[in-house]
Design a protein around this motif. Structure first.
Motif, PDB file in Angstrom:
ATOM      1  N   THR A 164       0.862  -1.176   0.000  1.00 31.31           N
ATOM      2  CA  THR A 164       0.000   0.000   0.000  1.00 31.31           C
ATOM      3  C   THR A 164       0.894   1.219   0.000  1.00 31.31           C
ATOM      4  N   LEU A 165       0.825   2.003  -1.073  1.00 30.52           N
ATOM      5  CA  LEU A 165       1.579   3.243  -1.189  1.00 30.52           C
ATOM      6  C   LEU A 165       0.614   4.408  -1.080  1.00 30.52           C
ATOM      7  N   GLY A 166       1.092   5.545  -0.570  1.00 33.23           N
ATOM      8  CA  GLY A 166       0.234   6.707  -0.399  1.00 33.23           C
ATOM      9  C   GLY A 166       0.888   7.972  -0.897  1.00 33.23           C
ATOM     10  N   VAL A 167       0.057   8.897  -1.405  1.00 33.68           N
ATOM     11  CA  VAL A 167       0.561  10.179  -1.879  1.00 33.68           C
ATOM     12  C   VAL A 167      -0.497  11.240  -1.601  1.00 33.68           C
ATOM     13  N   ASP A 168      -0.057  12.463  -1.290  1.00 32.70           N
ATOM     14  CA  ASP A 168      -0.971  13.570  -1.065  1.00 32.70           C
ATOM     15  C   ASP A 168      -1.366  14.214  -2.387  1.00 32.70           C
ATOM     16  N   VAL A 169      -2.630  14.573  -2.508  1.00 27.21           N
ATOM     17  CA  VAL A 169      -3.160  15.244  -3.692  1.00 27.21           C
ATOM     18  C   VAL A 169      -4.010  16.412  -3.212  1.00 27.21           C
ATOM     19  N   THR A 170      -3.804  17.593  -3.794  1.00 22.38           N
ATOM     20  CA  THR A 170      -4.551  18.789  -3.389  1.00 22.38           C
ATOM     21  C   THR A 170      -5.530  19.193  -4.473  1.00 22.38           C
ATOM     22  N   VAL A 171      -6.769  19.415  -4.067  1.00 21.92           N
ATOM     23  CA  VAL A 171      -7.791  19.944  -4.960  1.00 21.92           C
ATOM     24  C   VAL A 171      -8.032  21.394  -4.551  1.00 21.92           C
ATOM     25  N   PRO A 172      -7.733  22.368  -5.413  1.00 21.23           N
ATOM     26  CA  PRO A 172      -7.864  23.779  -5.025  1.00 21.23           C
ATOM     27  C   PRO A 172      -9.312  24.178  -4.787  1.00 21.23           C
ATOM     28  N   GLY A 173      -9.479  25.203  -3.957  1.00 25.68           N
ATOM     29  CA  GLY A 173     -10.808  25.720  -3.671  1.00 25.68           C
ATOM     30  C   GLY A 173     -10.994  25.918  -2.182  1.00 25.68           C
ATOM     31  N   PRO A 174     -12.021  26.683  -1.803  1.00 27.34           N
ATOM     32  CA  PRO A 174     -12.256  26.954  -0.378  1.00 27.34           C
ATOM     33  C   PRO A 174     -12.710  25.700   0.352  1.00 27.34           C
ATOM     34  N   LEU A 175     -12.192  25.518   1.547  1.00 29.86           N
ATOM     35  CA  LEU A 175     -12.563  24.357   2.348  1.00 29.86           C
ATOM     36  C   LEU A 175     -12.489  24.713   3.822  1.00 29.86           C
ATOM     37  N   THR A 176     -13.515  24.386   4.559  1.00 29.15           N
ATOM     38  CA  THR A 176     -13.503  24.530   6.006  1.00 29.15           C
ATOM     39  C   THR A 176     -13.252  23.163   6.613  1.00 29.15           C
ATOM     40  N   ALA A 177     -12.175  23.041   7.349  1.00 28.07           N
ATOM     41  CA  ALA A 177     -11.837  21.762   7.963  1.00 28.07           C
ATOM     42  C   ALA A 177     -12.924  21.352   8.953  1.00 28.07           C
ATOM     43  N   ARG A 178     -13.230  20.069   8.967  1.00 34.61           N
ATOM     44  CA  ARG A 178     -14.248  19.545   9.878  1.00 34.61           C
ATOM     45  C   ARG A 178     -13.577  18.764  10.998  1.00 34.61           C
ATOM     46  N   PRO A 179     -14.061  18.907  12.212  1.00 35.70           N
ATOM     47  CA  PRO A 179     -13.472  18.142  13.313  1.00 35.70           C
ATOM     48  C   PRO A 179     -13.821  16.670  13.181  1.00 35.70           C
ATOM     49  N   LEU A 180     -12.992  15.830  13.759  1.00 37.10           N
ATOM     50  CA  LEU A 180     -13.270  14.402  13.769  1.00 37.10           C
ATOM     51  C   LEU A 180     -14.534  14.153  14.578  1.00 37.10           C
ATOM     52  N   PRO A 181     -15.502  13.410  14.030  1.00 38.01           N
ATOM     53  CA  PRO A 181     -16.720  13.124  14.800  1.00 38.01           C
ATOM     54  C   PRO A 181     -16.398  12.428  16.122  1.00 38.01           C
ATOM     55  N   ALA A 182     -17.255  12.626  17.097  1.00 36.84           N
ATOM     56  CA  ALA A 182     -17.048  12.024  18.409  1.00 36.84           C
ATOM     57  C   ALA A 182     -17.143  10.510  18.325  1.00 36.84           C
ATOM     58  N   PRO A 183     -16.457   9.817  19.210  1.00 33.15           N
ATOM     59  CA  PRO A 183     -16.604   8.360  19.259  1.00 33.15           C
ATOM     60  C   PRO A 183     -18.065   7.982  19.453  1.00 33.15           C
ATOM     61  N   ALA A 184     -18.478   6.881  18.825  1.00 34.66           N
ATOM     62  CA  ALA A 184     -19.866   6.448  18.889  1.00 34.66           C
ATOM     63  C   ALA A 184     -19.927   4.929  18.919  1.00 34.66           C
ATOM     64  N   THR A 185     -20.963   4.411  19.543  1.00 34.85           N
ATOM     65  CA  THR A 185     -21.168   2.965  19.558  1.00 34.85           C
ATOM     66  C   THR A 185     -22.175   2.525  18.510  1.00 34.85           C
ATOM     67  N   SER A 186     -22.809   3.477  17.817  1.00 32.05           N
ATOM     68  CA  SER A 186     -23.792   3.140  16.802  1.00 32.05           C
ATOM     69  C   SER A 186     -23.814   4.223  15.744  1.00 32.05           C
ATOM     70  N   THR A 187     -24.059   3.819  14.507  1.00 32.10           N
ATOM     71  CA  THR A 187     -24.190   4.767  13.413  1.00 32.10           C
ATOM     72  C   THR A 187     -25.234   4.244  12.435  1.00 32.10           C
ATOM     73  N   THR A 188     -25.806   5.139  11.647  1.00 29.82           N
ATOM     74  CA  THR A 188     -26.782   4.740  10.643  1.00 29.82           C
ATOM     75  C   THR A 188     -26.299   5.156   9.271  1.00 29.82           C
TER      76      THR A 188
END
Length: 329
Positions: A164-188
């Protein structure tokens, strides 16, 4: 695969990404061919290794202490994005001889798994590109919106070991960073409820169980997808250490139940926050359930909630998830 992990089946990948906190200083180093990698570590070029048929991206030797996806080049294989028409994403894998690789083994029904995620983990796509004769992989761009993305190529070159190899790629444009969602025991997602039971802690073996239901009823007829009943991608917050794994067993083996619960045994050797993406197929569509898990000492500072925020309904077929920016090809 990280050789410090002690677990079985699907759990191997879960513990590996939880526990991978080794050798990160190497990540920023130069791209080096296989021989130079071995010389740098003072070890022979013994190749890669995987434990069982539990996932991709495990390596030994030069990168034995690194989880998957942190290196753009490993054992002489290098991931390089290439220019592509608008709306398309293209890349090549070059081999130790510097030439594009054109021969790949099929792993879990595909020769290439491409996973992309935004750096803040607010976006995720898992797609399968097509290979041109010249060694270029092409796919409709999975980079859904502006931001800094990490692209992971998960593959096995013919005659080689899984990488597994990884590389960063940037897509230009405005973006507001989102916080990591809180830990949860259930999701839908898409009308399904997925629950997570278990409390991974460093240095201990713990059970982790994912259970899928719909309309209050357990799902007992999951459909095979890429040769399995489920797939997990786990990304560590911060460096996006990656592992793509599959459950123990396979459809039709006489012992693997098609739901509703899948249980794993995981030994978590380090603390941290992780985002888990569980893919499963039912009703002719692929769905992805997402969880944030905090392992170790930091768990006390971030107690789990009961239910995470539901995703946006996805289109039918294998092209969508319940969270914006998700999809399969």
């Amino acid at each position: 695969m990280n050789t410090t992990m002690k677990l079985s089946g699907f759990a191997l990948g879960l513990a590996a990404v939880f526990g991978a906190a080794y050798g990160v200083g190497r990540v920023a180093g130069p791209v080096t061919p296989a021989a130079a990698e071995a010389a740098h570590d003072g070890s022979a070029d013994t190749g890669h290794g995987t434990t069982g048929d539990t996932g991709h991206g495990g390596t030994e030797g030069a990168s034995e202490h690194l989880p998957g996806g942190l290196l753009v080049s490993d054992r002489g294989y290098t991931l390089t994005p290439v220019a592509a028409p608008a709306g398309e994403f293209a890349f090549r894998i070059t081999g130790p001889d510097g030439r594009p690789v054109t021969a790949y083994d099929v792993a879990h029904d595909k020769r290439m798994h491409l996973i992309v995620a935004r750096r803040d983990l607010s976006g995720f796509r898992h797609v399968h590109p097509d290979l041109d004769p010249d060694g270029t992989w092409r796919v409709a761009s999975p980079l859904d919106g502006p931001g800094a993305w990490r692209a992971f190529a998960d593959f096995t070159p013919t005659g080689g070991e899984a990488l597994t190899l990884g590389v960063d790629v940037t897509v230009p444009g405005p973006l507001t960073a989102r916080p990591l969602p809180a830990p949860a025991t259930s999701t839908t997602v898409d009308g399904y409820t997925v629950t997570l039971a278990g409390d991974p802690q460093p240095g201990r073996t713990a059970e982790v169980t994912l259970t899928i239901s719909r309309d209050g009823k357990p799902v007992t007829d999951l459909e095979p997808y890429l040769g399995a009943y489920g797939h997990l991608v786990a990304l560590r917050q911060g460096d996006l250490a990656y592992l793509h794994v599959h459950p123990d067993g396979e459809p039709g083996d006489g012992r693997t139940a098609p739901g509703p619960a899948v249980t794993f045994l995981a030994e978590v050797p380090s603390a941290g926050a992780y985002r888990l993406y569980l893919d499963f197929k039912h009703g002719g569509a692929v769905h992805t359930a997402e969880f944030t898990v905090v392992a170790g000492a930091t768990a006390a500072a971030a107690p789990p909630t009961t239910t995470s925020t539901p995703g946006t309904p996805a289109p039918t077929g294998e092209a969508g998830h319940g969270t914006p920016g998700h999809g399969h090809n």
